[in-house]
Design a protein around this motif. Structure first.
Motif, PDB file in Angstrom:
ATOM      1  N   MET A   1       2.461  -9.270   0.407  1.00 27.59           N
ATOM      2  CA  MET A   1       3.348  -8.498  -0.466  1.00 27.59           C
ATOM      3  C   MET A   1       3.546  -7.086   0.075  1.00 27.59           C
ATOM      4  O   MET A   1       4.671  -6.573   0.092  1.00 27.59           O
ATOM      5  CB  MET A   1       2.791  -8.445  -1.889  1.00 27.59           C
ATOM      6  N   ALA A   2       2.472  -6.453   0.532  1.00 24.24           N
ATOM      7  CA  ALA A   2       2.579  -5.094   1.065  1.00 24.24           C
ATOM      8  C   ALA A   2       3.453  -5.074   2.322  1.00 24.24           C
ATOM      9  O   ALA A   2       4.283  -4.176   2.496  1.00 24.24           O
ATOM     10  CB  ALA A   2       1.193  -4.529   1.358  1.00 24.24           C
TER      11      ALA A   2
ATOM     12  N   GLY B   1       5.040   1.207  -7.631  1.00 23.56           N
ATOM     13  CA  GLY B   1       5.755   0.487  -8.692  1.00 23.56           C
ATOM     14  C   GLY B   1       5.346  -0.971  -8.743  1.00 23.56           C
ATOM     15  O   GLY B   1       5.071  -1.522  -9.812  1.00 23.56           O
ATOM     16  N   GLY B   2       5.279  -1.601  -7.577  1.00 25.36           N
ATOM     17  CA  GLY B   2       4.834  -2.989  -7.526  1.00 25.36           C
ATOM     18  C   GLY B   2       3.384  -3.139  -7.960  1.00 25.36           C
ATOM     19  O   GLY B   2       3.028  -4.089  -8.668  1.00 25.36           O
ATOM     20  N   ALA B   3       2.537  -2.189  -7.557  1.00 25.37           N
ATOM     21  CA  ALA B   3       1.122  -2.251  -7.928  1.00 25.37           C
ATOM     22  C   ALA B   3       0.945  -2.117  -9.442  1.00 25.37           C
ATOM     23  O   ALA B   3       0.123  -2.821 -10.044  1.00 25.37           O
ATOM     24  CB  ALA B   3       0.338  -1.166  -7.199  1.00 25.37           C
TER      25      ALA B   3
ATOM     26  N   GLY C   1       8.265   8.893   0.805  1.00 27.63           N
ATOM     27  CA  GLY C   1       8.201   8.941  -0.652  1.00 27.63           C
ATOM     28  C   GLY C   1       8.791   7.687  -1.276  1.00 27.63           C
ATOM     29  O   GLY C   1       8.269   7.169  -2.272  1.00 27.63           O
ATOM     30  N   TRP C   2       9.873   7.198  -0.687  1.00 25.72           N
ATOM     31  CA  TRP C   2      10.464   5.943  -1.166  1.00 25.72           C
ATOM     32  C   TRP C   2       9.457   4.799  -1.045  1.00 25.72           C
ATOM     33  O   TRP C   2       9.288   4.007  -1.968  1.00 25.72           O
ATOM     34  CB  TRP C   2      11.711   5.573  -0.378  1.00 25.72           C
ATOM     35  N   LEU C   3       8.797   4.717   0.121  1.00 29.15           N
ATOM     36  CA  LEU C   3       7.826   3.643   0.345  1.00 29.15           C
ATOM     37  C   LEU C   3       6.668   3.754  -0.639  1.00 29.15           C
ATOM     38  O   LEU C   3       6.247   2.759  -1.231  1.00 29.15           O
ATOM     39  CB  LEU C   3       7.311   3.665   1.784  1.00 29.15           C
ATOM     40  N   ARG C   4       6.157   4.964  -0.823  1.00 20.73           N
ATOM     41  CA  ARG C   4       5.072   5.172  -1.781  1.00 20.73           C
ATOM     42  C   ARG C   4       5.489   4.697  -3.174  1.00 20.73           C
ATOM     43  O   ARG C   4       4.737   3.996  -3.853  1.00 20.73           O
ATOM     44  CB  ARG C   4       4.689   6.649  -1.815  1.00 20.73           C
TER      45      ARG C   4
ATOM     46  N   VAL D   1      -4.256  -3.786  -2.634  1.00 21.42           N
ATOM     47  CA  VAL D   1      -3.763  -3.637  -1.261  1.00 21.42           C
ATOM     48  C   VAL D   1      -2.567  -2.685  -1.236  1.00 21.42           C
ATOM     49  O   VAL D   1      -2.516  -1.753  -0.428  1.00 21.42           O
ATOM     50  CB  VAL D   1      -3.398  -5.011  -0.651  1.00 21.42           C
ATOM     51  N   SER D   2      -1.613  -2.895  -2.129  1.00 17.64           N
ATOM     52  CA  SER D   2      -0.448  -2.005  -2.208  1.00 17.64           C
ATOM     53  C   SER D   2      -0.860  -0.598  -2.607  1.00 17.64           C
ATOM     54  O   SER D   2      -0.309   0.380  -2.104  1.00 17.64           O
ATOM     55  CB  SER D   2       0.568  -2.544  -3.222  1.00 17.64           C
ATOM     56  N   THR D   3      -1.833  -0.486  -3.493  1.00 12.10           N
ATOM     57  CA  THR D   3      -2.311   0.825  -3.918  1.00 12.10           C
ATOM     58  C   THR D   3      -2.962   1.562  -2.758  1.00 12.10           C
ATOM     59  O   THR D   3      -2.728   2.771  -2.565  1.00 12.10           O
ATOM     60  CB  THR D   3      -3.310   0.681  -5.082  1.00 12.10           C
ATOM     61  N   ALA D   4      -3.756   0.866  -1.971  1.00 11.35           N
ATOM     62  CA  ALA D   4      -4.400   1.487  -0.811  1.00 11.35           C
ATOM     63  C   ALA D   4      -3.356   1.919   0.220  1.00 11.35           C
ATOM     64  O   ALA D   4      -3.448   3.017   0.791  1.00 11.35           O
ATOM     65  CB  ALA D   4      -5.401   0.522  -0.185  1.00 11.35           C
ATOM     66  N   GLU D   5      -2.350   1.075   0.456  1.00 12.01           N
ATOM     67  CA  GLU D   5      -1.299   1.456   1.397  1.00 12.01           C
ATOM     68  C   GLU D   5      -0.525   2.662   0.875  1.00 12.01           C
ATOM     69  O   GLU D   5      -0.194   3.573   1.645  1.00 12.01           O
ATOM     70  CB  GLU D   5      -0.333   0.290   1.649  1.00 12.01           C
ATOM     71  N   ALA D   6      -0.260   2.692  -0.414  1.00 12.12           N
ATOM     72  CA  ALA D   6       0.455   3.831  -1.005  1.00 12.12           C
ATOM     73  C   ALA D   6      -0.347   5.117  -0.852  1.00 12.12           C
ATOM     74  O   ALA D   6       0.227   6.183  -0.579  1.00 12.12           O
ATOM     75  CB  ALA D   6       0.760   3.565  -2.479  1.00 12.12           C
ATOM     76  N   ALA D   7      -1.663   5.051  -1.012  1.00 13.46           N
ATOM     77  CA  ALA D   7      -2.506   6.240  -0.845  1.00 13.46           C
ATOM     78  C   ALA D   7      -2.456   6.735   0.601  1.00 13.46           C
ATOM     79  O   ALA D   7      -2.342   7.944   0.853  1.00 13.46           O
ATOM     80  CB  ALA D   7      -3.939   5.935  -1.253  1.00 13.46           C
ATOM     81  N   ALA D   8      -2.503   5.820   1.544  1.00 12.07           N
ATOM     82  CA  ALA D   8      -2.420   6.206   2.959  1.00 12.07           C
ATOM     83  C   ALA D   8      -1.043   6.788   3.278  1.00 12.07           C
ATOM     84  O   ALA D   8      -0.932   7.798   3.995  1.00 12.07           O
ATOM     85  CB  ALA D   8      -2.698   4.991   3.848  1.00 12.07           C
TER      86      ALA D   8
END
Length: 125
Positions: free
Chosen positions: A97-98, A52-54, A44-47, A6-13
């Motif tokens: 978590m996301a 990092g969490g993912a 960039g900070w959010l990504r 989930v975090s990885t998908a949000e980071a990609a978006a």
């Protein structure tokens, strides 16, 4: 099981949006305010926070044998019953978590903007 996805998908978006924002900042420099941090920097900070969490969660799931180096990579994908538990975990734990990381990021951005505005005000005075 797979909450890190989930975090990885949000980071990609977020990365797609950040790249668009970088283009917009380059094309319209008049939109840039000196008293605020650039939106592309904030994204960039959010990504980075999300990735990092993912990565940490991926390591933890590998450690516990929930992610394996052979197909289908997620041990829960072998059994349909386990797959439903995995999807439920992604929908509850992963999303929570996301959202929590995103809320913390919003607070960080607000504090950074306030600090930058204060610095600019002190420099002008």
């Amino acid at each position: 099981m797979a909450c890190f996805l989930v975090s990885t998908a949000e980071a990609a978006a977020i990365e797609a949006v950040r790249r668009h924002e970088v283009k917009m900042e380059a094309e319209h420099p008049e939109r840039i305010r000196e008293d605020k941090v650039l939106m592309s920097t904030k994204l960039g900070w959010l990504r980075n926070l999300l990735l990092g969490g993912a990565v940490l969660l991926l390591f933890e799931h590998i450690w516990h044998g929930e992610v394996v180096p052979w197909f289908p990579f997620l041990s829960a994908m072998k059994d349909p019953g386990d797959m439903m538990a995995m999807l439920k975990e992604m929908g509850t734990v992963g999303v929570c978590m996301a959202v929590a990381v995103t809320l913390v990021w919003a607070v960080i951005c607000k504090v950074a903007d306030m600090a930058l505005a204060k610095d600019r005000k002190e420099v002008k005075a």
